[in-house]
Design a protein around this motif. Sequence first.
Motif, PDB file in Angstrom:
ATOM      1  N   ARG A 239      -1.799  11.673 -20.569  1.00 42.72           N
ATOM      2  CA  ARG A 239      -2.080  12.832 -21.420  1.00 42.72           C
ATOM      3  C   ARG A 239      -3.299  13.613 -20.942  1.00 42.72           C
ATOM      4  N   ARG A 240      -4.201  12.924 -20.237  1.00 37.75           N
ATOM      5  CA  ARG A 240      -5.410  13.580 -19.719  1.00 37.75           C
ATOM      6  C   ARG A 240      -5.271  13.921 -18.230  1.00 37.75           C
ATOM      7  N   ARG A 241      -4.019  13.907 -17.756  1.00 37.94           N
ATOM      8  CA  ARG A 241      -3.695  14.300 -16.385  1.00 37.94           C
ATOM      9  C   ARG A 241      -4.437  13.451 -15.346  1.00 37.94           C
ATOM     10  N   LEU A 242      -4.575  12.185 -15.641  1.00 34.35           N
ATOM     11  CA  LEU A 242      -5.201  11.265 -14.696  1.00 34.35           C
ATOM     12  C   LEU A 242      -4.162  10.470 -13.906  1.00 34.35           C
ATOM     13  N   THR A 243      -2.899  10.866 -14.027  1.00 31.74           N
ATOM     14  CA  THR A 243      -1.838  10.228 -13.238  1.00 31.74           C
ATOM     15  C   THR A 243      -1.252  11.237 -12.246  1.00 31.74           C
ATOM     16  N   ASP A 244      -2.121  12.143 -11.778  1.00 36.39           N
ATOM     17  CA  ASP A 244      -1.666  13.208 -10.888  1.00 36.39           C
ATOM     18  C   ASP A 244      -1.766  12.833  -9.412  1.00 36.39           C
ATOM     19  N   GLY A 245      -2.083  11.585  -9.116  1.00 32.89           N
ATOM     20  CA  GLY A 245      -2.188  11.154  -7.726  1.00 32.89           C
ATOM     21  C   GLY A 245      -3.604  11.000  -7.231  1.00 32.89           C
ATOM     22  N   SER A 246      -4.592  11.338  -8.064  1.00 35.61           N
ATOM     23  CA  SER A 246      -5.986  11.189  -7.661  1.00 35.61           C
ATOM     24  C   SER A 246      -6.484   9.765  -7.869  1.00 35.61           C
ATOM     25  N   THR A 247      -5.690   8.951  -8.569  1.00 39.49           N
ATOM     26  CA  THR A 247      -6.048   7.554  -8.839  1.00 39.49           C
ATOM     27  C   THR A 247      -4.820   6.684  -8.657  1.00 39.49           C
ATOM     28  N   VAL A 248      -5.005   5.508  -8.046  1.00 44.30           N
ATOM     29  CA  VAL A 248      -3.926   4.541  -7.870  1.00 44.30           C
ATOM     30  C   VAL A 248      -4.085   3.446  -8.928  1.00 44.30           C
ATOM     31  N   TYR A 401       2.874  -9.020   0.830  1.00 45.32           N
ATOM     32  CA  TYR A 401       1.717  -9.605   1.505  1.00 45.32           C
ATOM     33  C   TYR A 401       2.043 -11.068   1.812  1.00 45.32           C
ATOM     34  N   PHE A 402       1.893 -11.455   3.084  1.00 49.28           N
ATOM     35  CA  PHE A 402       2.199 -12.820   3.511  1.00 49.28           C
ATOM     36  C   PHE A 402       0.897 -13.565   3.781  1.00 49.28           C
ATOM     37  N   ALA A 403       0.689 -14.620   2.998  1.00 52.21           N
ATOM     38  CA  ALA A 403      -0.600 -15.313   3.013  1.00 52.21           C
ATOM     39  C   ALA A 403      -0.859 -16.082   4.300  1.00 52.21           C
ATOM     40  N   ILE A 404       0.178 -16.646   4.910  1.00 52.49           N
ATOM     41  CA  ILE A 404      -0.022 -17.509   6.073  1.00 52.49           C
ATOM     42  C   ILE A 404      -0.738 -16.772   7.205  1.00 52.49           C
ATOM     43  N   ASN A 405      -0.295 -15.551   7.485  1.00 57.17           N
ATOM     44  CA  ASN A 405      -0.925 -14.790   8.574  1.00 57.17           C
ATOM     45  C   ASN A 405      -1.713 -13.578   8.085  1.00 57.17           C
ATOM     46  N   GLY A 406      -1.818 -13.419   6.752  1.00 55.04           N
ATOM     47  CA  GLY A 406      -2.606 -12.323   6.205  1.00 55.04           C
ATOM     48  C   GLY A 406      -2.067 -10.941   6.517  1.00 55.04           C
ATOM     49  N   SER A 407      -0.758 -10.822   6.688  1.00 48.84           N
ATOM     50  CA  SER A 407      -0.167  -9.533   7.075  1.00 48.84           C
ATOM     51  C   SER A 407       0.334  -8.773   5.854  1.00 48.84           C
ATOM     52  N   PHE A 408       0.304  -7.452   5.971  1.00 48.75           N
ATOM     53  CA  PHE A 408       0.765  -6.566   4.908  1.00 48.75           C
ATOM     54  C   PHE A 408       1.980  -5.817   5.422  1.00 48.75           C
ATOM     55  N   GLN A 409       3.143  -6.067   4.802  1.00 47.14           N
ATOM     56  CA  GLN A 409       4.411  -5.508   5.274  1.00 47.14           C
ATOM     57  C   GLN A 409       4.882  -4.393   4.352  1.00 47.14           C
ATOM     58  N   VAL A 410       5.117  -3.211   4.928  1.00 52.92           N
ATOM     59  CA  VAL A 410       5.631  -2.069   4.173  1.00 52.92           C
ATOM     60  C   VAL A 410       7.148  -2.025   4.314  1.00 52.92           C
ATOM     61  N   LEU A 411       7.848  -1.929   3.174  1.00 53.53           N
ATOM     62  CA  LEU A 411       9.305  -1.930   3.159  1.00 53.53           C
ATOM     63  C   LEU A 411       9.845  -0.492   3.160  1.00 53.53           C
ATOM     64  N   PRO A 412      11.136  -0.312   3.428  1.00 54.31           N
ATOM     65  CA  PRO A 412      11.705   1.045   3.487  1.00 54.31           C
ATOM     66  C   PRO A 412      11.511   1.860   2.211  1.00 54.31           C
ATOM     67  N   ALA A 413      11.440   1.191   1.057  1.00 55.50           N
ATOM     68  CA  ALA A 413      11.274   1.922  -0.202  1.00 55.50           C
ATOM     69  C   ALA A 413       9.848   2.412  -0.414  1.00 55.50           C
ATOM     70  N   PHE A 414       8.955   2.059   0.484  1.00 53.14           N
ATOM     71  CA  PHE A 414       7.552   2.432   0.330  1.00 53.14           C
ATOM     72  C   PHE A 414       7.360   3.934   0.495  1.00 53.14           C
ATOM     73  N   ASN A 415       6.586   4.526  -0.413  1.00 52.48           N
ATOM     74  CA  ASN A 415       6.270   5.955  -0.365  1.00 52.48           C
ATOM     75  C   ASN A 415       4.771   6.103  -0.114  1.00 52.48           C
ATOM     76  N   THR A 416       4.418   6.625   1.057  1.00 45.45           N
ATOM     77  CA  THR A 416       3.005   6.737   1.441  1.00 45.45           C
ATOM     78  C   THR A 416       2.226   7.597   0.465  1.00 45.45           C
ATOM     79  N   ASP A 417       2.836   8.667  -0.035  1.00 44.65           N
ATOM     80  CA  ASP A 417       2.147   9.575  -0.955  1.00 44.65           C
ATOM     81  C   ASP A 417       1.671   8.854  -2.216  1.00 44.65           C
ATOM     82  N   ARG A 418       2.404   7.831  -2.605  1.00 49.03           N
ATOM     83  CA  ARG A 418       2.058   7.109  -3.825  1.00 49.03           C
ATOM     84  C   ARG A 418       0.711   6.395  -3.702  1.00 49.03           C
ATOM     85  N   PHE A 419       0.343   6.022  -2.491  1.00 48.02           N
ATOM     86  CA  PHE A 419      -0.892   5.271  -2.273  1.00 48.02           C
ATOM     87  C   PHE A 419      -1.948   6.117  -1.550  1.00 48.02           C
TER      88      PHE A 419
END
Length: 500
Positions: A239-248, A401-419
Amino acid sequence: MASLILLCVLLLWPLSSGSEVVDVLVILPKNNSYLFSYPRVAPALQYAQRRLRGADPHGALTFNLSYADSECGNSALFSLVDDSCEKRPDLILGPVCEYAAASVARLASHWDIPMVTAGALAAAFSQKSGEYSHLTRVAPSYLKMAETFAAMFQHFSWRSALLVYEDDKEERTCHFTLEAVFLLLDPDLHDHLRTHMLSGARDERLDAEDLLHAVREAEVVIMCMGADVIREVMLAAHRRRLTDGSTVYFNIELFNTSSYGNGSWKRGDKLDTEARLAYASLNTVTLLKTVKPEFENFSMEVNRSIQKERLADCQDCGSINMFLEGFHDALLLYGIALHEATRKGFSKKDGAQITAHMWNRTFEGIAGPVSMDANGDREQDFSIMAMTRPEEGSYEVVANYFAINGSFQVLPAFNTDRFTLRGRRKPSPPTPEKSYGLGVSALTGIIVGALLGTALLMAFYFFRKNYRISIDRRTRLEQCDIGKHRQLREDSIRSNFSAA
């Protein structure tokens, strides 16, 4: 496959050893409002017993389970002491709640009894060298979860965060959860890391203005609260427009339950449409789920047993949460470790040796491979879920996120703009001042010292000059006075001699 692995281990059990009875004390709350009450966990332990018996053709291992009510408090320690008056247990399963687990773990270490639990997830229990030396945790600790956030902050170069949590002052689940996030984030971020606590009292309303003022100052907001409170926060932010992409925004959901916050926006009320739009900006960190045929069979049998018992005060009984999986795997892990330790000449009373055999190993759990690290804590993979179809309000895993090797895997559904933060200027790193090899404080000291020295020299010069003038003036006056006194004495003598 899992049964084959167990069979290979158990076939090595000495035929002449006879049947081994292991006394197990299960210390969990009796109240079924807890996700890990012992009436809910008991079917999972029975399933594990049958699995062990099926893999052991010689019947060399029998578990004698007894249950005690921890009440998530001091009753856990009292139950252990009372149960140990005549004979101490060979294994302790539980407790889950931090304050109950702490005292039991200390006594278990003192009595050399292995303690395996799907709880005690707070960061303090990671220090195993002292009073928690016999503690093994088969559920992922909060620090393991916090590794996911540390990896994301590094991956996306986020520089500030707000941690919002609901504190009930009793179990303090969310307090311990976000404590781990705070501890594991880069120390360089701590000057840009803020916390905001919400009271767990049901009759206390959310102070949205105070909270949203803090939200405006943060790039990332990480929340741990009940599902209803999270919905209220997201509606207020929208309602206060804080979900406009300036905050994750992130929500943490580990226990597959709405009481912990499950990312659900739908309530069937007039605010559903607005909530769906608000939740389009909310991401959820949860356990990475793996499904195999044996887990499906486990789920059906446990659900069937719970429904047959018709447990009172049992919400979410239709779902298999991580506690049920964890305690099943706990009994399995202990059985494997006991067999290995016995083959090396140790007995079930050698708690330290059996504990050591449970650490730093991988075995097949009910939902997939379980890896225990060298500190006796379970490695766990995590997923990030996001609303990929806002028009439907449906969620999908977008990264892992895979703990054994500490890797961060992005999947096809990932939207860069969202983050990607929009409308924010990232703080630039401070530029060090040139001091030609000297620190800023040292250079400042030299300058100040030179100025003070110059001032002192000038003061001394003027003081000496004035002092010399005064001395010269006083000398001339004294010489003048001496001349007058000498003249008077000579005149006096002359007159006297003349008179004579």
